[in-house]
Design a protein around this motif. Structure first.
Motif, PDB file in Angstrom:
ATOM      1  N   PRO A  25      14.706  -5.036  -5.431  1.00  0.00           N
ATOM      2  CA  PRO A  25      13.542  -5.796  -4.970  1.00  0.00           C
ATOM      3  C   PRO A  25      13.834  -6.696  -3.770  1.00  0.00           C
ATOM      4  CG  PRO A  25      14.332  -6.617  -7.091  1.00  0.00           C
ATOM      5  CD  PRO A  25      15.011  -5.315  -6.845  1.00  0.00           C
ATOM      6  N   LEU A  26      15.116  -7.028  -3.548  1.00  0.00           N
ATOM      7  CA  LEU A  26      15.474  -7.852  -2.395  1.00  0.00           C
ATOM      8  C   LEU A  26      15.807  -7.018  -1.167  1.00  0.00           C
ATOM      9  CD1 LEU A  26      17.675 -10.584  -4.133  1.00  0.00           C
ATOM     10  CD2 LEU A  26      15.236 -10.669  -3.569  1.00  0.00           C
ATOM     11  N   GLY A  27      15.673  -5.699  -1.269  1.00  0.00           N
ATOM     12  CA  GLY A  27      15.958  -4.825  -0.131  1.00  0.00           C
ATOM     13  C   GLY A  27      17.286  -4.104  -0.298  1.00  0.00           C
ATOM     14  N   GLY A  28      17.766  -3.536   0.792  1.00  0.00           N
ATOM     15  CA  GLY A  28      19.042  -2.830   0.735  1.00  0.00           C
ATOM     16  C   GLY A  28      18.919  -1.332   0.844  1.00  0.00           C
ATOM     17  N   GLY A  29      17.736  -0.824   1.164  1.00  0.00           N
ATOM     18  CA  GLY A  29      17.591   0.607   1.371  1.00  0.00           C
ATOM     19  C   GLY A  29      16.971   1.331   0.197  1.00  0.00           C
ATOM     20  N   LEU A  30      16.566   2.570   0.465  1.00  0.00           N
ATOM     21  CA  LEU A  30      15.928   3.410  -0.539  1.00  0.00           C
ATOM     22  C   LEU A  30      16.906   4.478  -1.018  1.00  0.00           C
ATOM     23  CD1 LEU A  30      12.509   3.953   1.268  1.00  0.00           C
ATOM     24  CD2 LEU A  30      13.025   2.279  -0.530  1.00  0.00           C
ATOM     25  N   HIS A  31      16.830   4.780  -2.296  1.00  0.00           N
ATOM     26  CA  HIS A  31      17.668   5.821  -2.903  1.00  0.00           C
ATOM     27  C   HIS A  31      16.713   6.865  -3.489  1.00  0.00           C
ATOM     28  CE1 HIS A  31      21.210   3.124  -2.614  1.00  0.00           C
ATOM     29  NE2 HIS A  31      20.307   2.177  -2.846  1.00  0.00           N
ATOM     30  N   SER A  68       0.812  -1.219   0.000  1.00  0.00           N
ATOM     31  CA  SER A  68       0.000   0.000   0.000  1.00  0.00           C
ATOM     32  C   SER A  68       0.841   1.264   0.000  1.00  0.00           C
ATOM     33  CB  SER A  68      -0.928   0.009   1.217  1.00  0.00           C
ATOM     34  OG  SER A  68      -0.182  -0.005   2.422  1.00  0.00           O
ATOM     35  N   ARG A  69       2.129   1.159   0.386  1.00  0.00           N
ATOM     36  CA  ARG A  69       2.996   2.343   0.410  1.00  0.00           C
ATOM     37  C   ARG A  69       3.815   2.483  -0.866  1.00  0.00           C
ATOM     38  NH1 ARG A  69       8.019   3.774   4.632  1.00  0.00           N
ATOM     39  NH2 ARG A  69       8.846   5.498   3.373  1.00  0.00           N
ATOM     40  N   PHE A  70       4.364   1.374  -1.354  1.00  0.00           N
ATOM     41  CA  PHE A  70       5.266   1.426  -2.504  1.00  0.00           C
ATOM     42  C   PHE A  70       4.622   0.790  -3.729  1.00  0.00           C
ATOM     43  CE2 PHE A  70       8.181   1.379   1.162  1.00  0.00           C
ATOM     44  CZ  PHE A  70       8.912   2.536   0.912  1.00  0.00           C
ATOM     45  N   LEU A  71       4.805   1.455  -4.869  1.00  0.00           N
ATOM     46  CA  LEU A  71       4.349   0.909  -6.146  1.00  0.00           C
ATOM     47  C   LEU A  71       5.512   0.979  -7.125  1.00  0.00           C
ATOM     48  CD1 LEU A  71       2.125  -0.048  -8.168  1.00  0.00           C
ATOM     49  CD2 LEU A  71       1.729   2.389  -8.669  1.00  0.00           C
ATOM     50  N   MET A  72       5.921  -0.159  -7.667  1.00  0.00           N
ATOM     51  CA  MET A  72       6.943  -0.142  -8.699  1.00  0.00           C
ATOM     52  C   MET A  72       6.371   0.480  -9.964  1.00  0.00           C
ATOM     53  SD  MET A  72       9.192  -3.170 -10.525  1.00  0.00           S
ATOM     54  CE  MET A  72       8.080  -3.307 -11.937  1.00  0.00           C
ATOM     55  N   LEU A  92      18.287  -1.349  -9.780  1.00  0.00           N
ATOM     56  CA  LEU A  92      17.479  -0.572  -8.846  1.00  0.00           C
ATOM     57  C   LEU A  92      16.213  -0.122  -9.571  1.00  0.00           C
ATOM     58  CD1 LEU A  92      20.206   1.610  -7.085  1.00  0.00           C
ATOM     59  CD2 LEU A  92      19.163  -0.514  -6.271  1.00  0.00           C
ATOM     60  N   HIS A  93      15.088  -0.707  -9.207  1.00  0.00           N
ATOM     61  CA  HIS A  93      13.834  -0.375  -9.855  1.00  0.00           C
ATOM     62  C   HIS A  93      13.267   0.915  -9.264  1.00  0.00           C
ATOM     63  CE1 HIS A  93      14.241  -4.212 -11.730  1.00  0.00           C
ATOM     64  NE2 HIS A  93      14.133  -4.867 -10.583  1.00  0.00           N
ATOM     65  N   VAL A  94      12.373   1.554 -10.017  1.00  0.00           N
ATOM     66  CA  VAL A  94      11.807   2.840  -9.626  1.00  0.00           C
ATOM     67  C   VAL A  94      10.464   2.623  -8.951  1.00  0.00           C
ATOM     68  CG1 VAL A  94      11.107   5.131 -10.426  1.00  0.00           C
ATOM     69  CG2 VAL A  94      12.970   3.920 -11.594  1.00  0.00           C
ATOM     70  N   PHE A  95      10.278   3.261  -7.790  1.00  0.00           N
ATOM     71  CA  PHE A  95       9.065   3.103  -7.002  1.00  0.00           C
ATOM     72  C   PHE A  95       8.476   4.461  -6.637  1.00  0.00           C
ATOM     73  CE2 PHE A  95      11.337  -0.810  -6.318  1.00  0.00           C
ATOM     74  CZ  PHE A  95      10.371  -1.781  -6.116  1.00  0.00           C
ATOM     75  N   TYR A  96       7.160   4.499  -6.544  1.00  0.00           N
ATOM     76  CA  TYR A  96       6.482   5.589  -5.851  1.00  0.00           C
ATOM     77  C   TYR A  96       6.531   5.293  -4.354  1.00  0.00           C
ATOM     78  CZ  TYR A  96       3.871   8.570  -9.177  1.00  0.00           C
ATOM     79  OH  TYR A  96       3.497   9.498 -10.101  1.00  0.00           O
ATOM     80  N   ASP A  97       6.690   6.338  -3.545  1.00  0.00           N
ATOM     81  CA  ASP A  97       6.550   6.224  -2.092  1.00  0.00           C
ATOM     82  C   ASP A  97       5.358   7.081  -1.693  1.00  0.00           C
ATOM     83  OD1 ASP A  97       6.665   6.274   0.654  1.00  0.00           O
ATOM     84  OD2 ASP A  97       8.817   6.641   0.772  1.00  0.00           O
TER      85      ASP A  97
END
Length: 242
Positions: free
Chosen positions: A114-120, A78-82, A93-98
């Motif tokens: 997609p496996l994690g590792g933080g947000l850029h 509900s928070r992130f949308l690729m 690094l895929h692009v997401f809406y926050d």
């Protein structure tokens, strides 16, 4: 945005293809909330093909987004949308809406594995990301002389200082933006700036282009003399002769 696109590529409307209503509704169903107004416009206008405005390794089309979920590359949230699939295997690094950070009928754009590792974090809005990238590719980089560097202000955000002097020089903002993204377009000259969302907007990287080194120097000289901004030049393209 459409006015900017017409300046950059006058016949762009003959080269774009919108997504189907069904695909748009399926994407909206992934997050269980209304899509930002700008994103819905983007999908309706160029959600199947961005034409000349496509990114080399990132696919923003509706089919790519839906495939990412159907193939379980990412899972509904509900928070992130690729919204963009990165095909570069060296930096996937895929692009997401926050959606925790809505802004101006849009939302923050970030990148993540997609496996994690933080947000850029990239931009406060997708609108700014597209405008910044397209203005850079189709105008700044097409000009004879370019320069990259930093603007720094110790007391205020950079654009508060920068906007008035740029407009006096005839470089207007073609698309409204927030404090983390500067967009300036004029006759024979243009500039884009950016700061990381979530951080103080008192340091911006800039890329400026003009038809001659003298014009670039004049733009940067006026910024340095008519504002309190510190101007740090990193590199010239092509390199200037000594």
């Amino acid at each position: 945005m459409e006015a900017l696109y017409r300046v950059l590529v006058p016949d762009f409307e003959t080269q774009i293809v919108g997504a189907s209503d069904e695909d748009i509704e399926r994407i909206e169903g992934l997050v269980g909330r209304p899509l930002p107004r700008f994103y819905r416009w983007f999908l309706m206008r160029m959600g199947r093909s961005m034409g000349p405005f496509g990114y080399p390794t990132i696919d923003f089309t509706a089919p790519a987004v839906l495939a990412g979920y159907s193939e379980r590359l990412v899972h509904p949230d509900s928070r992130f949308l690729m919204i963009g699939h990165e095909s570069d295997e060296m930096m996937p690094l895929h692009v997401f809406y926050d959606f925790d950070y809505p802004a101006r009928d849009d939302a923050r754009v970030t990148k993540s594995h997609p496996l994690g590792g933080g947000l850029h974090h990239q931009f406060d809005t997708l609108r700014e990301m597209f405008a910044w990238g397209n203005l850079l590719a189709f105008h700044v980089e097409a000009l004879t002389q370019r320069c990259v560097g930093l603007f720094y202000d110790s007391d205020d955000d950079v654009l508060t200082r920068l906007n008035p002097v740029m407009h006096r020089m005839g470089l207007a903002s073609p698309v409204p933006s927030g404090s983390h993204c500067g967009l300036f377009l004029g006759e024979g000259a243009s500039m884009v700036t950016r700061a990381s969302p979530g951080k103080e907007p008192n340091i911006h990287t800039f890329r400026v282009g003009a038809e001659s080194p003298a014009r670039v120097r004049k733009i940067l000289g006026m910024i340095g003399s008519e504002t309190t901004l510190q101007v740090e030049i990193r590199e010239w393209f092509p390199p200037l002769s000594s």
